[in-house]
Design a protein around this motif. Structure first.
Motif, PDB file in Angstrom:
ATOM      1  N   ASP A  87       0.835  -1.207   0.000  1.00  0.00           N
ATOM      2  CA  ASP A  87       0.000   0.000   0.000  1.00  0.00           C
ATOM      3  C   ASP A  87       0.867   1.253   0.000  1.00  0.00           C
ATOM      4  N   GLY A  88       2.020   1.187   0.640  1.00  0.00           N
ATOM      5  CA  GLY A  88       2.891   2.345   0.710  1.00  0.00           C
ATOM      6  C   GLY A  88       4.217   2.029   1.345  1.00  0.00           C
ATOM      7  N   LEU A  89       5.121   2.976   1.237  1.00  0.00           N
ATOM      8  CA  LEU A  89       6.456   2.872   1.826  1.00  0.00           C
ATOM      9  C   LEU A  89       6.633   3.991   2.835  1.00  0.00           C
ATOM     10  N   SER A  90       7.314   3.680   3.930  1.00  0.00           N
ATOM     11  CA  SER A  90       7.600   4.708   4.928  1.00  0.00           C
ATOM     12  C   SER A  90       9.103   4.965   5.064  1.00  0.00           C
ATOM     13  N   ARG A  91       9.920   4.064   4.531  1.00  0.00           N
ATOM     14  CA  ARG A  91      11.372   4.247   4.543  1.00  0.00           C
ATOM     15  C   ARG A  91      11.964   3.439   3.406  1.00  0.00           C
TER      16      ARG A  91
ATOM     17  N   ASP B  89      16.089   3.219   1.857  1.00  0.00           N
ATOM     18  CA  ASP B  89      17.443   3.735   1.713  1.00  0.00           C
ATOM     19  C   ASP B  89      18.349   2.597   1.261  1.00  0.00           C
ATOM     20  N   ASP B  90      19.628   2.838   1.197  1.00  0.00           N
ATOM     21  CA  ASP B  90      20.561   1.826   0.677  1.00  0.00           C
ATOM     22  C   ASP B  90      20.675   0.590   1.560  1.00  0.00           C
ATOM     23  N   ASP B  91      20.212   0.675   2.792  1.00  0.00           N
ATOM     24  CA  ASP B  91      20.353  -0.443   3.727  1.00  0.00           C
ATOM     25  C   ASP B  91      19.082  -1.225   3.959  1.00  0.00           C
ATOM     26  N   GLY B  92      17.933  -0.715   3.522  1.00  0.00           N
ATOM     27  CA  GLY B  92      16.701  -1.443   3.765  1.00  0.00           C
ATOM     28  C   GLY B  92      15.464  -0.666   3.374  1.00  0.00           C
ATOM     29  N   ALA B  93      14.330  -1.260   3.701  1.00  0.00           N
ATOM     30  CA  ALA B  93      13.042  -0.666   3.349  1.00  0.00           C
ATOM     31  C   ALA B  93      12.046  -0.927   4.462  1.00  0.00           C
ATOM     32  N   GLU B  94      11.003  -0.115   4.479  1.00  0.00           N
ATOM     33  CA  GLU B  94       9.875  -0.331   5.375  1.00  0.00           C
ATOM     34  C   GLU B  94       8.619   0.104   4.646  1.00  0.00           C
ATOM     35  N   GLY B  95       7.601  -0.735   4.712  1.00  0.00           N
ATOM     36  CA  GLY B  95       6.344  -0.431   4.056  1.00  0.00           C
ATOM     37  C   GLY B  95       5.200  -1.131   4.750  1.00  0.00           C
TER      38      GLY B  95
ATOM     39  N   VAL C 162      11.834  -6.346  -3.456  1.00  0.00           N
ATOM     40  CA  VAL C 162      11.646  -5.713  -4.766  1.00  0.00           C
ATOM     41  C   VAL C 162      11.748  -4.187  -4.677  1.00  0.00           C
ATOM     42  N   CYS C 163      11.037  -3.581  -3.717  1.00  0.00           N
ATOM     43  CA  CYS C 163      11.137  -2.112  -3.587  1.00  0.00           C
ATOM     44  C   CYS C 163      12.576  -1.684  -3.319  1.00  0.00           C
TER      45      CYS C 163
ATOM     46  N   GLY D  71      -8.538  -7.964   7.184  1.00  0.00           N
ATOM     47  CA  GLY D  71      -8.648  -6.608   7.703  1.00  0.00           C
ATOM     48  C   GLY D  71      -7.420  -6.109   8.438  1.00  0.00           C
ATOM     49  N   GLU D  72      -6.435  -6.965   8.668  1.00  0.00           N
ATOM     50  CA  GLU D  72      -5.246  -6.549   9.409  1.00  0.00           C
ATOM     51  C   GLU D  72      -4.264  -5.787   8.526  1.00  0.00           C
ATOM     52  N   LYS D  73      -3.703  -4.735   9.110  1.00  0.00           N
ATOM     53  CA  LYS D  73      -2.637  -3.967   8.462  1.00  0.00           C
ATOM     54  C   LYS D  73      -1.315  -4.463   9.023  1.00  0.00           C
ATOM     55  N   VAL D  74      -0.384  -4.752   8.131  1.00  0.00           N
ATOM     56  CA  VAL D  74       0.939  -5.224   8.542  1.00  0.00           C
ATOM     57  C   VAL D  74       1.993  -4.218   8.104  1.00  0.00           C
ATOM     58  N   ARG D  75       3.112  -4.265   8.812  1.00  0.00           N
ATOM     59  CA  ARG D  75       4.278  -3.433   8.484  1.00  0.00           C
ATOM     60  C   ARG D  75       5.444  -4.378   8.236  1.00  0.00           C
ATOM     61  N   VAL D  76       6.142  -4.163   7.134  1.00  0.00           N
ATOM     62  CA  VAL D  76       7.281  -5.005   6.757  1.00  0.00           C
ATOM     63  C   VAL D  76       8.547  -4.156   6.792  1.00  0.00           C
ATOM     64  N   THR D  77       9.586  -4.706   7.418  1.00  0.00           N
ATOM     65  CA  THR D  77      10.896  -4.070   7.393  1.00  0.00           C
ATOM     66  C   THR D  77      11.888  -5.026   6.739  1.00  0.00           C
ATOM     67  N   SER D  78      12.867  -4.465   6.078  1.00  0.00           N
ATOM     68  CA  SER D  78      13.934  -5.299   5.525  1.00  0.00           C
ATOM     69  C   SER D  78      15.271  -4.647   5.803  1.00  0.00           C
ATOM     70  N   LYS D  79      16.248  -5.503   5.925  1.00  0.00           N
ATOM     71  CA  LYS D  79      17.627  -5.064   6.119  1.00  0.00           C
ATOM     72  C   LYS D  79      18.475  -5.792   5.086  1.00  0.00           C
ATOM     73  N   LYS D  80      19.182  -5.017   4.280  1.00  0.00           N
ATOM     74  CA  LYS D  80      20.022  -5.605   3.233  1.00  0.00           C
ATOM     75  C   LYS D  80      21.144  -6.414   3.872  1.00  0.00           C
ATOM     76  N   ILE D  81      21.306  -7.636   3.402  1.00  0.00           N
ATOM     77  CA  ILE D  81      22.456  -8.458   3.786  1.00  0.00           C
ATOM     78  C   ILE D  81      23.566  -8.223   2.771  1.00  0.00           C
TER      79      ILE D  81
END
Length: 149
Positions: A20-24, A26-32, A68-69, A103-113
Motif C-alpha cells: 500500500d505504501g512505503l515509509s522508509r 534507503d541503501d540499507d533497507g526498506a519499510e512499508g 523488490v522495492c 482486515g489486518e494492516k501489517v508493516r514489513v521491514t527489511s535489512k540488506k544483507i
C-alpha cells in the motif's frame, strides 16, 4: 528516487499487489505497509469459516516490500531504467509466528544483507498493528535490467 516512482514501477497490480505504501527506503533497507482487505478472494477458501492469510502471501508481501522495492531503489542508483527490470525470486526461508486475519494492516521491514552482481539478499520482518512479530526470514532474488535476460 521517490516512493511513488518505486511504487509505480512495481511489476504487480491488484489482486497480486501487496504494497500500500512505503515509509522508509534507503541503501540499507526498506519499510512499508499493506492491509489485507477482508474481501480478498483467497479468504473464501482459506480456511472454511475461519479465514487466515496464507503464509505464501505473507512471504510475497515481505518480498514485494522488502526485496523488490529495495532492489528497484538500488538499481535506480545505478542509473538502470527500472521500468525494464526483470525480477526472479531465488530463495526464501521464513518462520511464521502469528496468523494474519482479514482486515489486518501489517508493516514489513527489511535489512540488506548484500547486493552483489544484481543479487539481493535481505532479512525481512513483518509486524501486526500491535507491533507484534508475525513472521521473519531471509529472502533473495535476482534483478536484471532487461526482461529478456
Amino acid at each position: 528516487m521517490s516512493f511513488q516512482h518505486i511504487l509505480a514501477s512495481l511489476p504487480y497490480e491488484p489482486p497480486f499487489l501487496f504494497v500500500d505504501g512505503l515509509s522508509r527506503l534507503d541503501d540499507d533497507g526498506a519499510e512499508g505497509y499493506f492491509t489485507f482487505q477482508p474481501k480478498m478472494d483467497f479468504y473464501k477458501g482459506h480456511f472454511k469459516n475461519n479465514p487466515v492469510t496464507p503464509g505464501v502471501l505473507l512471504t510475497e508481501c515481505c518480498a514485494q516490500i522488502g526485496l523488490v522495492c529495495l532492489g528497484l531503489h538500488l538499481l535506480g542508483k545505478e542509473n538502470v531504467a527500472i521500468a525494464k527490470v526483470g525480477i526472479g525470486f531465488s530463495s526464501s526461508e521464513m518462520e511464521f509466528l502469528k496468523p494474519v486475519f482479514p482486515g489486518e494492516k501489517v508493516r514489513v521491514t527489511s535489512k540488506k544483507i548484500y547486493f552483489r552482481f544484481r543479487k539481493l539478499k535481505c532479512e525481512v520482518k513483518m509486524y501486526d498493528a500491535n507491533g507484534d512479530l508475525v513472521c521473519k526470514g531471509i529472502l533473495a532474488g535476482m534483478l536484471t535490467n532487461n526482461k529478456d535476460e
